[in-house]
Design an enzyme around this catalytic site. Sequence first.
Site, PDB file in Angstrom:
ATOM      1  N   PRO A  79       0.936  -1.011  -0.001  1.00 41.25           N
ATOM      2  CG  PRO A  79       0.070  -1.020   2.143  1.00 41.25           C
ATOM      3  CD  PRO A  79       0.687  -1.944   1.190  1.00 41.25           C
TER       4      PRO A  79
ATOM      5  CE1 TYR B 265      -1.892   7.440   8.642  1.00 39.42           C
ATOM      6  CE2 TYR B 265      -0.044   5.895   8.314  1.00 39.42           C
ATOM      7  CZ  TYR B 265      -0.561   7.055   7.833  1.00 39.42           C
ATOM      8  OH  TYR B 265      -0.078   7.816   6.893  1.00 39.42           O
TER       9      TYR B 265
END
Length: 370
Positions: free
Chosen positions: A28, A184
């Site tokens: 990603p 995150y």
Amino acid sequence: MTNTATSALLTPYSAGSLSLPNRLVMAPMSRHRAHEDGTPLPVVADYYAQRAEAGLLVTEGIWPHRRGQSDWRIPGLETEAHVSGWRAVTQAVHARGGRIFAQLMHGGRQGHPRSRLLGDIPAGPSAVPVPSPVHVKDGKAEAPMPREMTTDDIRTAIDDHVAAARNALWAGFDGVEIHGANSYLTHQFLADNTNLRTDAYGQDKTRFATELVTAVAEGIGPHRLGLRLSPGNPQFGMSEHDPAPAYRALLDTLDPVGLAYLHLTDNDDYPALADLRPRWSGTLIANVGENHEPTTQHQGERVLTNGHADLVSYGRAFLTHPDLPARIAANDPLATPIDMEHLYTPGAEGYTDYPTLEEERTRRLAAAAR
């Protein structure tokens, strides 16, 4: 020239719900090619379709709900428009014979009112700000002091992931990856300096990750769910003094769930792949390029031959080489440079205009014939 001996990266892989033509995974990578409301731009379908020869594609991080939006023009999976936009992507990939998982990325403390549709202060495990300036839609700004999440906020974040995972399947994705890495939300609960809570989510730093993964697995089926972790990754001011105990405990809890895969990044200070591979009985994807130079063909092959992983994810190499499997088959040096000027701009330039090896050869022949 094509390899006379097939690279280990190009051998098929089949386990559980995964049946892949090769062991190359596109990692990603955020590219900021979304409308302001989070709907992916049409060019996103071209981008992923170009790379459909990968064994598996994992999308850029997608916010599950605008409450978790980390940046401007990051895509979402909350609304019907988002689902429709992503359906065009999955259809384009499937038309090329590819497989694609959606990565769900809740920003947690990452974000700024000037880059969030809600215009609000982001919330994380504790009121600990990002230590450096953050990107906003009109430049950079000092990171705000995040709000500490309540237990209701935590439950809502989990519910948002479940809803977005179901939206991902409705959009045609083959599965979902939870982003538990790279600073995150889930990583923030795991790290020492971003989780200062004294409640159950602070006493057991793996609790949020366990509840989140379990809930999403129940919502869409564990065979459609992957998890990305980056033990000890210091990006954006994260600190994990001794990652091993928490991550060992987390994997011991999650291994029986039967996830599609674990996506694990290695670290100079903590050799996560060597330490955690024996604790994971399912498919393991390794990423060895995080915070290093781009992963080479040899490095990827070595990860497979030493038994540390079943698949290897490549980021920057896939960014500039849409035909990466063919490049590896031809022993190409993977030297196409990144167009840094257009890395995060909204158009096709620096995004879908990287040439394939065949196109490069055609251009060279045409230039030589002039």
